[in-house]
Each structure stands twice: as structure tokens, then as C-alpha cells.
Design a protein around this motif. Structure first.
Motif, mmCIF file in Angstrom:
data_model
loop_
_atom_site.group_PDB
_atom_site.id
_atom_site.type_symbol
_atom_site.label_atom_id
_atom_site.label_comp_id
_atom_site.label_asym_id
_atom_site.label_seq_id
_atom_site.Cartn_x
_atom_site.Cartn_y
_atom_site.Cartn_z
ATOM 1 N N ASN A 128 7.409 25.446 23.545
ATOM 2 C CA ASN A 128 7.143 26.881 23.547
ATOM 3 C C ASN A 128 5.862 27.150 22.766
ATOM 4 O O ASN A 128 5.739 26.728 21.601
ATOM 5 C CB ASN A 128 8.285 27.648 22.877
ATOM 6 N N THR A 165 2.703 38.205 26.128
ATOM 7 C CA THR A 165 3.343 37.379 27.142
ATOM 8 C C THR A 165 2.970 37.817 28.553
ATOM 9 O O THR A 165 2.657 36.982 29.411
ATOM 10 C CB THR A 165 4.876 37.423 26.963
ATOM 11 N N THR A 198 -0.505 36.804 29.524
ATOM 12 C CA THR A 198 -0.566 35.345 29.671
ATOM 13 C C THR A 198 0.024 34.929 31.012
ATOM 14 O O THR A 198 -0.525 34.056 31.706
ATOM 15 C CB THR A 198 0.184 34.657 28.521
ATOM 16 N N ALA A 257 8.917 37.305 32.385
ATOM 17 C CA ALA A 257 8.922 37.773 31.000
ATOM 18 C C ALA A 257 10.167 38.606 30.706
ATOM 19 O O ALA A 257 10.556 39.471 31.481
ATOM 20 C CB ALA A 257 7.662 38.573 30.719
ATOM 21 N N ARG A 283 9.090 38.427 23.137
ATOM 22 C CA ARG A 283 9.020 38.489 24.601
ATOM 23 C C ARG A 283 8.613 37.112 25.120
ATOM 24 O O ARG A 283 7.581 36.570 24.725
ATOM 25 C CB ARG A 283 8.025 39.558 25.041
ATOM 26 N N MET A 284 9.443 36.562 26.019
ATOM 27 C CA MET A 284 9.295 35.177 26.439
ATOM 28 C C MET A 284 9.122 35.082 27.947
ATOM 29 O O MET A 284 9.459 35.994 28.694
ATOM 30 C CB MET A 284 10.533 34.362 26.043
ATOM 31 N N VAL A 324 6.219 30.456 26.891
ATOM 32 C CA VAL A 324 5.370 31.208 25.963
ATOM 33 C C VAL A 324 6.204 32.333 25.350
ATOM 34 O O VAL A 324 7.151 32.823 25.959
ATOM 35 C CB VAL A 324 4.118 31.789 26.651
ATOM 36 N N VAL A 325 5.828 32.711 24.142
ATOM 37 C CA VAL A 325 6.548 33.790 23.464
ATOM 38 C C VAL A 325 5.573 34.573 22.595
ATOM 39 O O VAL A 325 4.784 33.995 21.846
ATOM 40 C CB VAL A 325 7.717 33.244 22.616
ATOM 41 N N ALA A 326 5.619 35.893 22.731
ATOM 42 C CA ALA A 326 4.935 36.790 21.809
ATOM 43 C C ALA A 326 5.980 37.195 20.784
ATOM 44 O O ALA A 326 6.918 37.937 21.097
ATOM 45 C CB ALA A 326 4.374 38.005 22.532
#
Length: 263
Positions: free
Chosen positions: A208, A214, A217, A232, A240-241, A254-256
């Protein structure tokens, strides 16, 4: 900057790398998506590329190659766990039902490494640092932030990783509904069953990466030819993934983050 300056505790994910059929295309893709800088490395190390963020190493990318009469492995991200003694860790992996795929070997003066699979089949690496400790930036946009194990038997996996790597499986203090893998009480990864994953997906470790946004991206990934595996979504207490696939087929997330991770 979440810069790593102290040695990694044994059992902590300390490095990740990607095998891809087209190494240069992978370098270009992750440069554009995550802001990395990297180039094909020296022939003595098989062209292995160490990618940097803000001048600090964060990940490796190498060309996947066939071994003997076996086909080249599929595009895959591999998580490496730090070890004080790769040979002893290799013995512990074998003694507890794991499978050694690439036995412990020296990587110049940088360190000693091996690749193995746990009893359920999830592949991982082990890194004994010498001159190279591992990733020097983590837990910030563009860098590794979490490693998640999906497995057919979470309880058995917890027993294995405790015996082989010294990890403890226990509820994550901030999110007791989730099981974490701990080093000295600190969560370094998670473990979950595979009930919500599509049929045919094998047990695996998922890397991750932290990002600033996110959704943007994901949009950039799609424009670059990647695929969205899980759109997302917001995860309470995490952020947020999204689960994604790069243009050559390697999976990652990915994660914000809603709150910054501890470094």
C-alpha cells in the motif's frame, strides 16, 4: 518527511520491489504516478533499479526473467522483512511449513536476501541488511505505508509468521476489529481472510502506497493504462483507499490517510 534513520527492527517490512517484463515502462509508470526517480541499474546486479523519492531509496524495480526451463514470473510486488540473520530465518521458514523459493544469498556488500512462501502460498522476501538498510522514506505520499496479507487461514498464518519472523498476530489497538501483525507491539501489517476477494485470487501480500489524493491517483493510473480492481472507498480511521493494477499486471493499493501514520 518520514525519513528512516534507525535500523529496522527484525520482522519489520524494510523493502519492496517489483518484477516486470518491461523494466523501463515500469520505471516510467511509477515515476509519473508516485514521483519516483530511477534508472536501469548496473549489469552486475542484473540491471536492478533502486527508485528514489526526494533522493532517498523507497523501492526496487527489476526485469522479470525466466529461470531455467520455467517461465518468467508474473508482474508482482514483493514485501521484504528485515532479519538479523537470513540463514536462521530461512531455517525457521522451512521448519514451520514454509517453502524457500530462492535460498539466502549475498547481494554484493549490500545485504543478504531470500524469497519464500508461507504455508498458504503467499510469497515474501527476507532482507538481512549490511551496507543497505532498506527504504529510507516511508509513511508519506509516494512511499510505502502498509503491507496487507490476504490468506486462506489467518490463524495459521499468524502462527507461521510468529515462528518464522517473530511477528505477533493481535488486534490493532486503534481498530480492534482488525488483526495486525506486530513487532514489539507496533502494527507493521495486517492479515485478513479471502472471503471478499474474487475466486481464483491466491494468498498474497499487498503493498500500500500513501498518496495525497486517492481519486486523482486512480484517474492518473487509468489514463496510463492501469486497471481499477477496487474503486476508491472510505475506510474509517484509515482514509480513502483503492486497489489497483499497473499496466503490466502488478497489484498494489493506494491510500490517502485520514491521519498521518507513525514513522
Amino acid at each position: 518527511m518520514s525519513e528512516v534513520t534507525a535500523p529496522y527492527e527484525p520482522g519489520t517490512p524494510c523493502w519492496i520491489d517489483l518484477m516486470a517484463p518491461d523494466q523501463q515502462a515500469a520505471l516510467d509508470f511509477y515515476r509519473d504516478l508516485l514521483g519516483w526517480q530511477g534508472e536501469v541499474g548496473p549489469e552486475e546486479f542484473g540491471g536492478y533499479s533502486v527508485c528514489a523519492l526526494k533522493g532517498k531509496p523507497v523501492a526496487g524495480i527489476m526485469k522479470s526473467m525466466a529461470m531455467g526451463d520455467q517461465p518468467a514470473p508474473p508482474p508482482t510486488w514483493t514485501t521484504y522483512f528485515s532479519s538479523a540473520n537470513a540463514d536462521a530465518t530461512q531455517a525457521a521458514i522451512s521448519a514451520n511449513g514454509g517453502t524457500v523459493i530462492s535460498p539466502a544469498m549475498d547481494v554484493g556488500a549490500l545485504g543478504r536476501m531470500l524469497v519464500a512462501a508461507d504455508p498458504q502460498g503467499a510469497v515474501f522476501g527476507v532482507w538481512q541488511p549490511l551496507e543497505f538498510p532498506g527504504a529510507q522514506i516511508v509513511n508519506e505520499p509516494g512511499a510505502l505505508v502498509w503491507n496487507q496479507l490476504s490468506t486462506t487461514d489467518p490463524k495459521a498464518a499468524g502462527v507461521f509468521y510468529q515462528a518464522a519472523l517473530g511477528l505477533e498476530a493481535a488486534p490493532i489497538p486503534e481498530m480492534p476489529e482488525f488483526t495486525g501483525l506486530m513487532v514489539k507491539g507496533r502494527p507493521i501489517g495486517g492479515v485478513q481472510g479471502m472471503e471478499n476477494l474474487p475466486d481464483g485470487v491466491p494468498p498474497h501480500w499487498l503493498v500500500n502506497f500513501a498518496v495525497d489524493d486517492t481519486d486523482s491517483t486512480v484517474d492518473a493510473l487509468v489514463r496510463a493504462g492501469g486497471s481499477v480492481m477496487a474503486p476508491a472507498f472510505d475506510m474509517e480511521k484509515v482514509g480513502r483507499m483503492a486497489v489497483l493494477q499497473d499496466p503490466q499486471g502488478a497489484f498494489f493499493a493506494v491510500v490517502a490517510q485520514s491521519t498521518p501514520a507513525a514513522s
